[in-house]
Design a protein around this motif. Structure first.
Motif, PDB file in Angstrom:
ATOM      1  N   SER A 382       6.322  75.049  20.847  1.00 24.52           N
ATOM      2  CA  SER A 382       7.049  76.130  20.175  1.00 24.52           C
ATOM      3  C   SER A 382       7.252  77.317  21.106  1.00 24.52           C
ATOM      4  O   SER A 382       7.149  78.458  20.686  1.00 24.52           O
ATOM      5  CB  SER A 382       6.300  76.619  18.936  1.00 24.52           C
ATOM      6  N   ASP A 411       8.239  66.286  20.531  1.00 21.79           N
ATOM      7  CA  ASP A 411       8.623  66.709  19.194  1.00 21.79           C
ATOM      8  C   ASP A 411      10.048  67.244  19.256  1.00 21.79           C
ATOM      9  O   ASP A 411      10.363  68.021  20.138  1.00 21.79           O
ATOM     10  CB  ASP A 411       7.667  67.810  18.740  1.00 21.79           C
ATOM     11  N   THR A 413      11.808  69.476  17.694  1.00 22.16           N
ATOM     12  CA  THR A 413      12.100  70.909  17.667  1.00 22.16           C
ATOM     13  C   THR A 413      11.019  71.777  18.291  1.00 22.16           C
ATOM     14  O   THR A 413      11.317  72.824  18.836  1.00 22.16           O
ATOM     15  CB  THR A 413      12.356  71.411  16.222  1.00 22.16           C
ATOM     16  N   ALA A 414       9.775  71.328  18.234  1.00 23.41           N
ATOM     17  CA  ALA A 414       8.701  72.161  18.791  1.00 23.41           C
ATOM     18  C   ALA A 414       8.543  71.948  20.290  1.00 23.41           C
ATOM     19  O   ALA A 414       7.762  72.635  20.928  1.00 23.41           O
ATOM     20  CB  ALA A 414       7.384  71.863  18.081  1.00 23.41           C
ATOM     21  N   ARG A 417       3.704  68.770  20.938  1.00 20.59           N
ATOM     22  CA  ARG A 417       2.581  69.161  20.098  1.00 20.59           C
ATOM     23  C   ARG A 417       1.314  68.524  20.639  1.00 20.59           C
ATOM     24  O   ARG A 417       1.346  67.371  21.071  1.00 20.59           O
ATOM     25  CB  ARG A 417       2.815  68.721  18.654  1.00 20.59           C
ATOM     26  N   ALA A 431     -12.768  67.281   9.369  1.00 15.32           N
ATOM     27  CA  ALA A 431     -12.563  68.492   8.570  1.00 15.32           C
ATOM     28  C   ALA A 431     -13.314  69.672   9.194  1.00 15.32           C
ATOM     29  O   ALA A 431     -12.808  70.792   9.265  1.00 15.32           O
ATOM     30  CB  ALA A 431     -13.029  68.259   7.136  1.00 15.32           C
ATOM     31  N   ARG A 434     -11.582  70.735  12.474  1.00 14.68           N
ATOM     32  CA  ARG A 434     -10.360  71.453  12.130  1.00 14.68           C
ATOM     33  C   ARG A 434     -10.685  72.898  11.737  1.00 14.68           C
ATOM     34  O   ARG A 434     -10.009  73.842  12.143  1.00 14.68           O
ATOM     35  CB  ARG A 434      -9.698  70.732  10.956  1.00 14.68           C
ATOM     36  N   SER A 438      -9.624  76.303  13.925  1.00 12.69           N
ATOM     37  CA  SER A 438      -8.713  77.308  13.355  1.00 12.69           C
ATOM     38  C   SER A 438      -9.263  78.711  13.555  1.00 12.69           C
ATOM     39  O   SER A 438      -8.517  79.683  13.476  1.00 12.69           O
ATOM     40  CB  SER A 438      -8.445  77.017  11.877  1.00 12.69           C
ATOM     41  N   GLN A 446      -3.357  74.283  17.685  1.00 14.35           N
ATOM     42  CA  GLN A 446      -4.089  73.366  16.806  1.00 14.35           C
ATOM     43  C   GLN A 446      -3.561  71.948  16.994  1.00 14.35           C
ATOM     44  O   GLN A 446      -2.358  71.730  16.997  1.00 14.35           O
ATOM     45  CB  GLN A 446      -3.901  73.775  15.337  1.00 14.35           C
ATOM     46  N   PRO A 447      -4.474  70.970  17.138  1.00 10.27           N
ATOM     47  CA  PRO A 447      -4.011  69.582  17.274  1.00 10.27           C
ATOM     48  C   PRO A 447      -3.199  69.152  16.050  1.00 10.27           C
ATOM     49  O   PRO A 447      -3.560  69.464  14.922  1.00 10.27           O
ATOM     50  CB  PRO A 447      -5.317  68.783  17.357  1.00 10.27           C
ATOM     51  N   SER A 448      -2.097  68.452  16.295  1.00  8.66           N
ATOM     52  CA  SER A 448      -1.255  68.007  15.186  1.00  8.66           C
ATOM     53  C   SER A 448      -1.699  66.631  14.728  1.00  8.66           C
ATOM     54  O   SER A 448      -1.277  66.151  13.702  1.00  8.66           O
ATOM     55  CB  SER A 448       0.194  67.940  15.636  1.00  8.66           C
ATOM     56  N   ARG A 449      -2.501  65.976  15.515  1.00 10.45           N
ATOM     57  CA  ARG A 449      -2.946  64.636  15.162  1.00 10.45           C
ATOM     58  C   ARG A 449      -4.372  64.463  15.675  1.00 10.45           C
ATOM     59  O   ARG A 449      -4.692  64.908  16.768  1.00 10.45           O
ATOM     60  CB  ARG A 449      -2.020  63.615  15.820  1.00 10.45           C
TER      61      ARG A 449
END
Lengths: 475, 77
Positions: A382, A411, A413-414, A417, A431, A434, A438, A446-449
């Motif tokens: 991004s 990606d 548009t970004a 990632r 969890a 994550r 954050s 932040q990892p997208s996967r």
């Protein structure tokens, strides 16, 4: 030195509009008066020439006053991205060894209150004039670092002025111009707004932040404000072309658009070029270390949907060289930053002949440079630069994590990632990881996967097999 | 529709929230949905549900939550 042209405008046109934001306007005369109060207060706090001063303000009039105040005091400014979690901001403030943090109202909870200075509390005063040379440091811009921590790129007065003056000449800025501004001050793009636009005596109009998510109102605003030019990222322009209602909002005053920060997808650029037939469009290119080193004025008749646009010609007096074996772009010239800021001092990144190896793969075809991606592991997410090592360092520091690796996934548009593959002990959960991340990393890092493995794939020589890892992550 | 939107948003646009604890009226913009995310969400919704979402209706109010999104898209259909 960097403020020379701006100070001239302040003397010549004190009653002209300098800064516009919703519900607040400032003339050149009022802007300089307020910047003086900040500068004098910084000097009263014993800030020395070249000493870093952090800016804890979102883009807008207050931040501009704080930045000009810091520069008038001879300090160098460190603009903070307030979207960063407190832990990361605290790291940057400590790493830069800032003497003061400028803001409004109360200090944030993570900060030592002795460092805080509320710019609204500065009494009216004239600062001692400070001599700055083109070599003096003007700004430290923090980006993601390959060493596992954020890294500051230190820009001199001369480097910023070389870019701002060149860009101002490229689009022929004059006091009649009304320029839109949407770039946060921690991005190098903002140096055009602050020093190019205000150095030319034009007015700078901060786009209300709510409009960047409402494209039709954004184009209506550009029309109402009679905006003549804008330097921004491709994404916002693509959004404007796609859903900005441009058929009903022709933007007659808009002379030019400059864009940089990521590759502009050609189909979206073709839509934009067709919607704004009389606006000159320029693709600017360069990593933060070089600010801008290449530019291409869009030739509409040459746009082909499945072909990336060139990055064009050398910009702002830069010399370019392509390393034959790797196709890596090397740059030297007046816009180059002084080096990385590290433990209170400068660490140069140029070789003995002044060349900076960018890590970008390029080619030269028919006199035009073209960009073909990165050599190293750095990602562009991004518009932000992201070093996988910084995410990995944060993950490795968590209890129960045994191994991890970050790879970039393409990606549409970004750009890219980050995706995270990891090996951890049974007591750890995704969890939990994550949640912790954050609090430590900004949203774009932040990892997208997430992919949990028994072990990471390795090559025969023991090195990580990134290619196989990517295949597993994509599958 | 809401499930499809939710799956797309939390696998493609917002990564640091736990989708299982994210309510249908919770604030997507506060959770980090930005202009880029909105653009991709609109492209997804137009293709997936065969609607055209009018330019002038792309407003924070219509993308604020999963419920708002569903209302908006159904209205445009």
């Amino acid at each position: 030195m960097l403020l020379e042209l701006f100070l001239l405008q302040c003397r010549q046109r004190p009653d002209s509009l300098a800064l516009w934001e919703q519900d607040r306007h400032l003339t050149y005369g009022k802007l300089i008066r307020q910047a003086h109060t900040v500068a004098a207060s910084l000097q009263a706090r014993n800030i020395q020439p070249g000493q870093p001063v952090a800016i804890h303000l979102d883009r807008g009039i207050d931040a501009a006053i704080a930045i000009f105040g810091a520069l008038l005091a001879g300090a160098c400014y460190v603009p903070l991205d307030l979207k960063n979690p407190p832990a990361r901001l605290a790291f940057i403030v400590a790493d830069a060894q800032v003497g003061v943090v400028l803001g409004t109202a109360k200090a944030p909870a993570w900060l030592d209150t002795d460092l805080w200075l509320d710019i609204d509390s500065c009494p009216e005063a004239i600062p001692q004039p400070i001599e700055t040379s083109s070599e003096s440091l003007a700004a430290i811009l923090y980006t993601s670092g390959s060493t596992g921590q954020p890294r500051g790129v230190a820009l001199s007065h001369g480097a910023i002025a070389a870019f701002a003056n060149w860009a101002s000449g490229l689009v022929d800025l004059s006091p009649d111009d009304r320029i839109a501004s949407s770039t946060p001050f921690f991005f190098d793009l903002s140096t055009f707004d602050l020093y190019g636009v205000l150095g030319a005596g034009a007015s700078l109009h901060f786009i209300p932040s709510t409009l960047t998510t409402a494209p039709a109102r954004l184009s209506a605003w550009l029309q109402e404000q009679a905006i003549t030019g804008w330097y921004t990222v491709p994404l916002l322009l693509a959004f404007l072309a796609y859903k900005g209602n441009l058929a009903q909002t022709p933007l007659n005053n808009l002379r030019f658009l400059l864009f940089a920060g990521e590759v502009f997808p050609t189909p979206a650029l073709m839509d934009l070029a067709a919607s704004l037939p009389r606006t000159a469009l320029y693709n600017l290119f360069g990593p933060t270390e070089t600010n801008v080193c290449c530019y291409w004025q869009v030739q509409r008749e040459r746009l082909v949907a499945d072909q990336a646009i060139p990055i064009g010609l050398p910009a702002a007096g830069c010399e370019l060289h392509i390393e034959p074996e790797t196709s890596e772009l090397w740059v030297r010239g007046p816009t180059l930053a002084n080096g990385y800021w590290s433990e209170g001092g400068l660490r140069p990144f140029q070789n003995d002949q002044g060349w900076y190896a960018t890590g970008d793969r390029v080619s030269l075809e028919n006199g035009e440079y073209r960009f073909h991606g990165r050599l190293g592991r750095m990602l562009k997410c991004s518009g932000y630069r992201v070093e996988p090592a910084e995410i990995e360092a944060a993950v490795n520091a968590l209890p129960g994590v045994m191994d991890c690796a970050v790879v970039g996934m393409d990606d549409p548009t970004a750009g890219q990632r980050p995706a995270l593959a990891l090996v951890f002990e049974p007591e750890m959960t995704i969890a939990e990881i994550r949640k912790v991340l954050s609090k430590q990393l900004p949203p774009y890092m932040q990892p997208s996967r997430y992919l949990v493995l028994d072990e990471l794939p390795r090559l025969a020589n023991g090195k990580l097999d990134y290619q196989r890892l990517r295949t597993i992550l994509e599958g | 529709m809401k499930e499809k939107l939710k799956t797309f948003i939390f696998s493609e646009l917002i990564y640091h929230e736990d989708p299982s604890s994210f309510g249908d009226d919770d604030d997507l913009l506060e959770a980090g949905l930005d202009s880029m995310g909105i653009m991709r969400l609109i492209m997804f919704a137009e293709k997936e549900f065969g609607v055209t979402l009018p330019d002038t209706e792309i407003e924070p109010d219509n993308v604020q939550s999963l419920n708002a999104l569903e209302r908006w898209i159904k209205q445009a259909a």
